[in-house]
Design a protein around this motif. Structure first.
Motif, PDB file in Angstrom:
ATOM      1  N   GLU A  67       0.819  -1.225   0.000  1.00 49.79           N
ATOM      2  CA  GLU A  67       0.000   0.000   0.000  1.00 49.79           C
ATOM      3  C   GLU A  67       0.850   1.272   0.000  1.00 49.79           C
ATOM      4  N   TRP A  68       2.095   1.181   0.464  1.00 45.13           N
ATOM      5  CA  TRP A  68       2.957   2.374   0.537  1.00 45.13           C
ATOM      6  C   TRP A  68       3.164   3.008  -0.834  1.00 45.13           C
ATOM      7  N   THR A  87      14.808   5.232   7.329  1.00 42.99           N
ATOM      8  CA  THR A  87      16.057   4.496   7.082  1.00 42.99           C
ATOM      9  C   THR A  87      16.607   4.834   5.697  1.00 42.99           C
ATOM     10  N   PHE A  88      15.705   4.905   4.707  1.00 43.78           N
ATOM     11  CA  PHE A  88      16.117   5.271   3.351  1.00 43.78           C
ATOM     12  C   PHE A  88      16.677   6.700   3.314  1.00 43.78           C
ATOM     13  N   LEU A  89      15.983   7.641   3.970  1.00 47.19           N
ATOM     14  CA  LEU A  89      16.427   9.039   3.967  1.00 47.19           C
ATOM     15  C   LEU A  89      17.808   9.198   4.602  1.00 47.19           C
ATOM     16  N   LYS A  90      18.108   8.334   5.565  1.00 45.98           N
ATOM     17  CA  LYS A  90      19.437   8.373   6.193  1.00 45.98           C
ATOM     18  C   LYS A  90      20.522   8.082   5.168  1.00 45.98           C
ATOM     19  N   THR A  91      20.225   7.200   4.222  1.00 47.16           N
ATOM     20  CA  THR A  91      21.226   6.872   3.193  1.00 47.16           C
ATOM     21  C   THR A  91      21.457   8.067   2.270  1.00 47.16           C
ATOM     22  N   LEU A 178      10.599   4.484  -3.514  1.00 45.64           N
ATOM     23  CA  LEU A 178       9.857   3.399  -4.180  1.00 45.64           C
ATOM     24  C   LEU A 178      10.738   2.623  -5.160  1.00 45.64           C
ATOM     25  N   LYS A 179      11.732   3.296  -5.743  1.00 46.43           N
ATOM     26  CA  LYS A 179      12.641   2.640  -6.697  1.00 46.43           C
ATOM     27  C   LYS A 179      13.849   2.010  -6.011  1.00 46.43           C
ATOM     28  N   GLN A 184      12.149  -2.359  -3.020  1.00 47.74           N
ATOM     29  CA  GLN A 184      11.880  -3.399  -4.016  1.00 47.74           C
ATOM     30  C   GLN A 184      11.984  -4.788  -3.382  1.00 47.74           C
ATOM     31  N   ASP A 185      12.962  -4.942  -2.509  1.00 48.29           N
ATOM     32  CA  ASP A 185      13.149  -6.206  -1.807  1.00 48.29           C
ATOM     33  C   ASP A 185      11.956  -6.487  -0.887  1.00 48.29           C
TER      34      ASP A 185
END
Length: 201
Positions: A67-68, A87-91, A178-179, A184-185
């Motif tokens: 749903e995200w 967590t993604f934004l930290k990268t 999202l990409k 994706q995993d």
């Protein structure tokens, strides 16, 4: 363990224990028993058939993960979605945008006027003012409007800055999330759980 030698550690320890009042020793035994029970509780819970609950949680989380990608709102509504996005934004070294948005959401729930003024100043100093330690990417005009709002702090004083930051995340960071390989995993795992569920029914 027994020892007749003078200065033996075991002997001195036994003498030390003997000198303790009985109530202390009983309390220590009681604590040991309680700790043993607490340590074994998760195993007992597991044995009493919580696997069905775990399965339904997996199904819920799988649906949630998928749903995200429907909208940025769906992502922000989900606690695990916010954690994954953070967590993604930290990268990308841009987690301050989400932290600011979350701080504003928490700020809006504040009822006390004293706390409101205190929190407003703290948020402004941490995220909004020029050269702030975790400065968010907003234009000069929005920054000045927010500064003026602090003089009579209300729950709406960060609305404009929060909206700008949210738009920036939605248009910029969210599509990249999202990409990303991590999302994706997660979707692959969610989809495979959904497939295995259908094959069992």
């Amino acid at each position: 363990m027994s020892c007749w030698m003078p200065g033996c550690p075991a002997l001195s320890m036994c003498r030390g224990l003997a000198a303790l009042p009985i109530t202390c020793l009983e309390r220590a035994k009681d604590l040991k028993t309680r700790l043993g029970i607490l340590l074994h509780k998760p195993e007992l819970r597991h044995k009493t058939g919580s696997s069905s609950k775990l399965g339904s949680r997996h199904r819920d989380s799988s649906r949630e993960v998928l749903e995200w990608r429907e909208s940025f709102d769906q992502l922000l509504k989900s606690k695990s979605g916010v954690n994954a996005f953070h967590t993604f934004l930290k990268t990308e070294f841009s987690e301050e945008n989400l932290d600011f948005w979350l701080a504003c959401e928490d700020f809006k729930k504040t009822r006390s006027k004293t706390k409101l003024a205190f929190k407003a100043n703290r948020i402004f100093e941490e995220f909004v003012q020029s050269e702030a330690p975790r400065e968010v990417n907003i234009d000069h005009e929005t920054r000045e409007i927010t500064r003026k709002n602090l003089s009579g702090a209300t729950s709406a004083c960060f609305n404009e800055a929060q909206a700008k930051t949210r738009t920036l995340m939605e248009k910029d960071s969210y599509p990249r999330f999202l990409k990303s390989a991590s999302y994706q995993d997660m979707t692959r795992q969610a989809a495979s759980r959904g497939t295995s569920k259908r094959s069992h029914t």
